[in-house]
Design an enzyme around this catalytic site. Structure first.
Site, PDB file in Angstrom:
ATOM      1  N   GLY A  77       6.616  10.294 -11.189  1.00 27.55           N
ATOM      2  CA  GLY A  77       7.447  11.438 -11.553  1.00 27.55           C
ATOM      3  C   GLY A  77       6.702  12.432 -12.403  1.00 27.55           C
ATOM      4  O   GLY A  77       5.478  12.416 -12.465  1.00 27.55           O
ATOM      5  N   GLY A 116       2.452   1.915 -18.751  1.00 29.85           N
ATOM      6  CA  GLY A 116       2.528   3.362 -18.497  1.00 29.85           C
ATOM      7  C   GLY A 116       3.626   4.017 -19.319  1.00 29.85           C
ATOM      8  O   GLY A 116       3.411   5.051 -19.976  1.00 29.85           O
ATOM      9  N   ASP A 139       4.716  -8.643 -14.710  1.00 30.16           N
ATOM     10  CA  ASP A 139       3.283  -8.982 -14.639  1.00 30.16           C
ATOM     11  C   ASP A 139       2.775  -9.710 -15.887  1.00 30.16           C
ATOM     12  O   ASP A 139       1.724 -10.328 -15.850  1.00 30.16           O
ATOM     13  CB  ASP A 139       2.442  -7.706 -14.462  1.00 30.16           C
ATOM     14  CG  ASP A 139       2.879  -6.889 -13.264  1.00 30.16           C
ATOM     15  OD1 ASP A 139       3.387  -7.483 -12.298  1.00 30.16           O
ATOM     16  OD2 ASP A 139       2.711  -5.656 -13.291  1.00 30.16           O
ATOM     17  N   ARG A 174       0.154 -26.796   8.394  1.00 31.38           N
ATOM     18  CA  ARG A 174      -0.400 -25.437   8.348  1.00 31.38           C
ATOM     19  C   ARG A 174      -0.958 -25.098   6.976  1.00 31.38           C
ATOM     20  O   ARG A 174      -0.654 -25.746   5.980  1.00 31.38           O
ATOM     21  CB  ARG A 174       0.718 -24.420   8.630  1.00 31.38           C
ATOM     22  CG  ARG A 174       1.062 -24.292  10.085  1.00 31.38           C
ATOM     23  CD  ARG A 174       2.262 -23.377  10.265  1.00 31.38           C
ATOM     24  NE  ARG A 174       2.489 -23.131  11.675  1.00 31.38           N
ATOM     25  CZ  ARG A 174       3.643 -22.734  12.177  1.00 31.38           C
ATOM     26  NH1 ARG A 174       4.692 -22.564  11.389  1.00 31.38           N
ATOM     27  NH2 ARG A 174       3.753 -22.515  13.467  1.00 31.38           N
ATOM     28  N   GLY A 182       1.642  -8.836  -9.674  1.00 30.95           N
ATOM     29  CA  GLY A 182       0.892  -9.079 -10.914  1.00 30.95           C
ATOM     30  C   GLY A 182      -0.123  -8.006 -11.241  1.00 30.95           C
ATOM     31  O   GLY A 182      -0.880  -8.142 -12.191  1.00 30.95           O
TER      32      GLY A 182
HETATM   33  O1  F6P Z   1       4.243  -3.720 -12.436  1.00 31.19           O
HETATM   34  C1  F6P Z   1       5.235  -4.361 -11.698  1.00 31.19           C
HETATM   35  C2  F6P Z   1       4.928  -4.345 -10.222  1.00 31.19           C
HETATM   36  O2  F6P Z   1       5.942  -5.058  -9.551  1.00 31.19           O
HETATM   37  C3  F6P Z   1       3.544  -4.869  -9.859  1.00 31.19           C
HETATM   38  O3  F6P Z   1       3.468  -6.279  -9.884  1.00 31.19           O
HETATM   39  C4  F6P Z   1       3.358  -4.263  -8.497  1.00 31.19           C
HETATM   40  O4  F6P Z   1       1.977  -4.092  -8.198  1.00 31.19           O
HETATM   41  C5  F6P Z   1       4.017  -2.911  -8.639  1.00 31.19           C
HETATM   42  O5  F6P Z   1       4.921  -3.015  -9.722  1.00 31.19           O
HETATM   43  C6  F6P Z   1       4.772  -2.463  -7.408  1.00 31.19           C
HETATM   44  O6  F6P Z   1       5.330  -1.221  -7.662  1.00 31.19           O
HETATM   45  P1  F6P Z   1       6.339  -0.434  -6.704  1.00 31.19           P
HETATM   46  O7  F6P Z   1       7.712  -0.679  -7.226  1.00 31.19           O
HETATM   47  O8  F6P Z   1       5.933   0.994  -6.872  1.00 31.19           O
HETATM   48  O9  F6P Z   1       6.175  -0.952  -5.316  1.00 31.19           O
END
Ligand code: F6P
Length: 361
Positions: A77, A116, A139, A174, A182
């Protein structure tokens, strides 16, 4: 004492967000007599026309077990852009947001988010606006806190997936591969791998080799187990290679599980299947631990504001919630210690990380 505090949730959702919102509202209103305003869709809600909603004890009633966030969230955003694979926090809209906060008589913010979102919160703090952060992410990659809420629920979900894959893997002889989230850390894969009895755990912190993985599959066959369960973190890489992206421009990791499946089928005479757990790890009700942690984080965040703390993040340290400077919290990504106890335990019980040149596992 602040008269009115704003609450927002930013970044990817995580189980327990509503538990934090509820605890913030209840503590602010019941204990300190402050009013609460929910800011919708992360920082976007304090731009332009603004999207604000009054939060009362009544409006947060019944939300504790609910997944997602009643306030909505954004991980892209106006405040957050991905440029050349890096999250950038542009400066521009902060002035506008600050003036809207003043206009709506919001004196302080509780910002619930990951790296972030907390980096943006820190910018508000640097402009003199009172902010307290609450660490959220499945994560678990935020430094300065031992745990983020959402992580334990994600592990439960990944563990259940591994349990279910176990029986089908064994029935068909399998190789089953479970790709978990993560980002560039292996916390979910490591914990779920241990709890869900994976045979191979692949994490970004330990680059893997196909030779070592195949060696483990063959060892198991010789010992009478004709199936192998592999859990792979989305950010795991083969030695000398980089991560695999679903979308490099948007910095979206994904695809490593299917890549491993294809390569294994080329290299050994064994059927294999890949399951990508994806957003199932983020959706739905938080487990008891995340409800409890989220509630404790939310109440502590308001107490910190009331006690005059600013520019801090609540954090779990040695089983107590305390506060740390936001700048410290966002300084480093917390990665798995490859010499740490959990990795050692995994190796000691025969789990392989498919690292080249490691005797045994
Ligand atoms: O940071 C949380 C997370 O779920 C990560 O594990 C993953 O890489 C990312 O966000 C996926 O983000 P989006 O919701 O943009 O697909």
């Amino acid at each position: 004492m602040y008269k009115q505090i704003g609450i927002l949730t930013g970044g990817g959702d995580a189980p327990g967000l509503n538990a934090v919102i509820r605890a913030v509202v209840r503590t602010a209103t019941l204990k300190f007599g402050m009013k609460c305003i929910g800011i919708e869709d992360s920082f976007e809600g304090i731009l332009g026309e603004t999207q604000l909603t009054k939060l009362t004890n009544k409006s947060v009633s019944g939300i504790l077990p609910r997944g997602g966030t009643i306030l909505g969230t954004r991980n892209r955003g106006s405040f957050c852009k991905v440029v050349d694979g890096k999250m950038i926090v542009p400066d521009m809209p902060i002035e506008e947001a600050l003036s809207n906060l003043r206009k709506h008589e919001i004196d302080a913010l509780v910002v619930i988010g990951g790296e972030g979102t907390l980096a943006i919160a820190e910018k508000f703090h640097r402009r003199g606006f009172p902010v307290i952060g609450v660490p959220k992410t499945i994560d678990n990659d935020l430094s300065a806190t031992e745990l983020t809420f959402g992580f334990m629920t994600a592990i439960d979900i990944a563990t259940e997936a591994l349990d279910r894959l176990h029986t089908t893997a064994a029935s068909h002889d399998r190789v089953m591969i479970l790709e978990v989230m993560g980002r560039n850390t292996g916390w979910i894969a490591l914990h779920a791998g241990l709890a869900g009895s994976a045979d191979v755990i692949l994490i970004p912190e330990i680059p893997f080799s196909f030779e070592a993985m195949i060696k483990k599959i063959h060892q198991r066959e010789k010992a009478g187990s004709k199936f192998t369960n592999i859990v792979v973190a989305e950010g795991a890489c083969e030695v000398g290679q980089s991560e695999i992206f679903l979308d490099q421009k948007e910095f979206r990791l994904g695809g490593i599980g299917e890549h491993i499946r294809r390569r294994l089928e080329e290299m050994i005479d064994k059927e294999s299947r890949c399951v990508v757990l994806g957003h199932l790890q983020r959706g739905g009700s938080p487990n008891a631990f995340d409800r409890m942690l989220g509630t404790n984080f939310g109440a502590c965040a308001v107490r910190a504001l009331a006690e005059g703390e600013r520019g801090k993040m609540v954090a779990l340290q040695a089983n107590r919630v305390s506060t740390v400077p936001l700048s410290e919290a966002i300084a480093n990504v917390k990665t798995v210690n490859v010499e740490g106890q959990l990795v050692r335990t995994a190796r000691d019980i025969g789990i392989s990380f498919a690292a080249p040149n490691v005797r045994g596992n």
